[in-house]
Design an enzyme around this catalytic site. Structure first.
Site, mmCIF file in Angstrom:
data_model
loop_
_atom_site.group_PDB
_atom_site.id
_atom_site.type_symbol
_atom_site.label_atom_id
_atom_site.label_comp_id
_atom_site.label_asym_id
_atom_site.label_seq_id
_atom_site.Cartn_x
_atom_site.Cartn_y
_atom_site.Cartn_z
ATOM 1 N N GLY A 13 41.003 2.509 -0.018
ATOM 2 C CA GLY A 13 41.067 3.338 -1.226
ATOM 3 C C GLY A 13 40.653 4.766 -0.915
ATOM 4 O O GLY A 13 39.782 4.988 -0.082
ATOM 5 N N GLY A 119 37.024 -2.697 5.355
ATOM 6 C CA GLY A 119 38.293 -3.340 5.715
ATOM 7 C C GLY A 119 38.998 -2.595 6.840
ATOM 8 O O GLY A 119 39.386 -3.188 7.861
ATOM 9 N N ASP A 142 31.782 3.407 -2.827
ATOM 10 C CA ASP A 142 30.822 2.347 -3.171
ATOM 11 C C ASP A 142 29.517 2.445 -2.377
ATOM 12 O O ASP A 142 28.539 1.792 -2.726
ATOM 13 C CB ASP A 142 31.448 0.969 -2.930
ATOM 14 C CG ASP A 142 32.650 0.725 -3.826
ATOM 15 O OD1 ASP A 142 32.671 1.293 -4.928
ATOM 16 O OD2 ASP A 142 33.559 -0.010 -3.419
ATOM 17 N N ARG A 177 25.262 3.755 -31.878
ATOM 18 C CA ARG A 177 26.061 2.692 -31.250
ATOM 19 C C ARG A 177 25.493 2.264 -29.910
ATOM 20 O O ARG A 177 24.705 2.979 -29.297
ATOM 21 C CB ARG A 177 27.479 3.227 -30.973
ATOM 22 C CG ARG A 177 28.335 3.244 -32.202
ATOM 23 C CD ARG A 177 29.674 3.866 -31.896
ATOM 24 N NE ARG A 177 30.592 3.642 -33.011
ATOM 25 C CZ ARG A 177 31.666 4.369 -33.253
ATOM 26 N NH1 ARG A 177 31.971 5.394 -32.471
ATOM 27 N NH2 ARG A 177 32.440 4.078 -34.258
ATOM 28 N N MET A 184 32.850 1.532 -10.968
ATOM 29 C CA MET A 184 33.290 0.748 -9.804
ATOM 30 C C MET A 184 32.090 0.161 -9.068
ATOM 31 O O MET A 184 30.946 0.569 -9.283
ATOM 32 C CB MET A 184 34.165 1.584 -8.891
ATOM 33 C CG MET A 184 35.573 1.725 -9.437
ATOM 34 S SD MET A 184 36.685 2.519 -8.285
ATOM 35 C CE MET A 184 38.252 2.332 -9.162
ATOM 36 N N GLU A 237 31.663 -3.028 -12.046
ATOM 37 C CA GLU A 237 32.807 -3.934 -12.287
ATOM 38 C C GLU A 237 32.563 -5.337 -11.728
ATOM 39 O O GLU A 237 33.104 -6.326 -12.226
ATOM 40 C CB GLU A 237 34.085 -3.354 -11.662
ATOM 41 C CG GLU A 237 33.969 -3.219 -10.146
ATOM 42 C CD GLU A 237 35.167 -2.604 -9.458
ATOM 43 O OE1 GLU A 237 36.218 -2.441 -10.086
ATOM 44 O OE2 GLU A 237 35.029 -2.290 -8.251
ATOM 45 N N HIS A 287 39.476 4.976 -11.956
ATOM 46 C CA HIS A 287 39.795 5.789 -10.783
ATOM 47 C C HIS A 287 39.409 7.253 -10.926
ATOM 48 O O HIS A 287 39.581 8.018 -9.963
ATOM 49 C CB HIS A 287 41.274 5.624 -10.434
ATOM 50 C CG HIS A 287 41.568 4.233 -9.951
ATOM 51 N ND1 HIS A 287 41.684 3.173 -10.820
ATOM 52 C CD2 HIS A 287 41.714 3.724 -8.700
ATOM 53 C CE1 HIS A 287 41.901 2.073 -10.122
ATOM 54 N NE2 HIS A 287 41.920 2.377 -8.848
HETATM 55 O O1 F6P Z 1 36.462 0.107 -2.546
HETATM 56 C C1 F6P Z 1 36.516 1.114 -3.467
HETATM 57 C C2 F6P Z 1 36.968 0.657 -4.805
HETATM 58 O O2 F6P Z 1 36.823 1.800 -5.563
HETATM 59 C C3 F6P Z 1 36.251 -0.556 -5.428
HETATM 60 O O3 F6P Z 1 35.025 -0.235 -6.024
HETATM 61 C C4 F6P Z 1 37.275 -1.035 -6.410
HETATM 62 O O4 F6P Z 1 37.131 -2.410 -6.692
HETATM 63 C C5 F6P Z 1 38.554 -0.778 -5.697
HETATM 64 O O5 F6P Z 1 38.337 0.300 -4.832
HETATM 65 C C6 F6P Z 1 39.734 -0.492 -6.599
HETATM 66 O O6 F6P Z 1 40.860 -0.310 -5.820
HETATM 67 P P1 F6P Z 1 42.349 -0.073 -6.354
HETATM 68 O O7 F6P Z 1 42.674 1.332 -5.981
HETATM 69 O O8 F6P Z 1 43.171 -1.061 -5.604
HETATM 70 O O9 F6P Z 1 42.375 -0.293 -7.835
#
Ligand code: F6P
Length: 363
Positions: A13, A119, A142, A177, A184, A237, A287
């Site tokens: 990402g 990864g 992250d 509220r 993320m 998340e 994002h």
């Molecule tokens: O690894 C970074 C990250 O931002 C994660 O926190 C999140 O789950 C993932 O990428 C989201 O990726 P995508 O771009 O596939 O939605």
């Protein structure tokens, strides 16, 4: 080993600061060492297709320092050690790494700089075991990569999340509220935890500490009882209830090897509405955390990692990754850095700080 040409790719990402790394690599490779630099497009995919590369000159990196994203493109799908192929009407995974090796030779790449998270760095490690001289640069919003205090991109994501919390505060207070911000953090709750502390959250939910809905309701009620008629909850998340599982937005399939997370904010909202007499609203930051101009910290860190990676190539430090230890840039083996993820310690100092501030961590 004599170096004439290096390759660079960005995998996984995207995150703010990738262009600072690319610029750092290109500038120091050309200015300091007079090497050629080849940019590989779309991560490791670019090494499977000989049309996806381009030479990078000083001109190509001019003006990219403040830009988010990556000028080389990236993908968080695809692994040359497991390429999907159709065989007799079925999709099977085959090892395409020999094609990658052959293409690296054809392009005349003497060393490959891989900028990526866990990864991509694991793929880089496999390539290094096959004989490719590889240097890694740690990237992820992250901040869950081991052996480096910080990855670039994290600081910018934190700024975005903290700014969102500041904005949610005023509207939460006006309307009395409960506001939930979903951020993320698939396995690690760093963004939720540090933005929650910086943004004055009342409840922080992270994957490392499974939460109890009952305890969240109690915390909100206690606040109301003290006269604070609004509450702010930050949820990573990947957070999940005690005895339950992560909230999955889309299951893994042939294209996406891991499931897409999303929906924990709505889940918590639905549950706490039953035990609270208050309106609850959910904001999913998504994002936005990965986009935009990098902060000063991430520009500087990305630039330092980029130039360090070039120095590591010059010093034949292959199979290793640039890292930040305290205030100093150093290097570590990619194997150590990718052994497991750097998670929040539920008994550590930052969690304790949050608790001392009266923040509830879900249980
Ligand atoms: O690894 C970074 C990250 O931002 C994660 O926190 C999140 O789950 C993932 O990428 C989201 O990726 P995508 O771009 O596939 O939605």
């Amino acid at each position: 080993m004599t170096i004439g040409t290096i390759g660079i790719l960005t995998g996984g990402g995207d995150c703010p600061g990738l262009n600072a790394v690319i610029r750092g690599v290109v500038k120091s490779a050309i200015i300091r060492h007079s090497w050629e630099v080849i940019g590989i497009e779309d991560g490791f995919d670019g090494l499977l297709d000989l049309k996806k590369y381009r030479p990078l000159s000083l001109e190509d990196v001019r003006g990219i320092l403040p830009r988010g994203g990556t000028i080389l493109g990236t993908t968080n799908r695809g692994n040359p050690f497991s390429c999907p192929m159709e065989l007799e009407g079925k999709i099977v995974q085959i090892d395409c790494s020999d094609t990658v090796m052959a293409n690296i030779r054809t392009l005349g790449i003497d060393a490959l700089i891989t900028v990526g998270g866990e990864g991509s760095l694991k793929i880089a490690l496999e390539l290094s075991r096959k004989g490719v001289p590889v240097v890694g640069v740690p990237k992820t919003i992250d901040n869950d990569l081991r052996e480096t205090d910080f990855t670039f991109g994290y600081n910018t994501a934190l700024e975005t999340a903290t700014d969102a919390l500041d904005k949610l505060h005023s509207t939460a207070e006006s309307h009395h509220r409960v506001m939930i911000l979903e951020v993320m953090g698939r396995y690690a709750g760093w963004i939720a935890l540090e933005s929650g502390i910086a943004g004055g959250a009342d409840v922080i939910l992270i994957p490392e500490i499974p939460f109890s809905i009952g305890r969240i309701c109690e915390a909100v009620k206690e606040r109301s009882g003290r006269g604070s008629r609004f509450s702010i909850i930050v949820a990573a998340e990947g957070a999940f209830p005690q005895g339950g599982g992560r909230v999955v937005a889309k299951e893994a399939d042939e294209r996406n090897t891991i499931e897409r997370l999303g929906g924990i904010g709505q889940y918590v909202a639905k549950q706490i509405e039953h035990c609270l007499d208050m309106d609850v609203r959910v904001t999913v930051l998504g994002h936005l955390q990965r986009g935009g101009s990098p902060t000063t910290f991430d520009r500087a860190l990305g630039s330092r990692f980029g130039t360090k990676a070039v120095q590591m190539v010059a010093d034949n430090e292959f199979g290793r990754m640039a890292c930040l230890r305290g205030r100093h840039i150093s290097s570590v083996s990619i194997e150590d850095a990718t052994r497991d993820l750097k998670l929040v310690d539920p008994n550590g100092e930052i969690v304790q700080t949050a608790m001392d501030l009266g923040i509830m961590l879900g249980c």
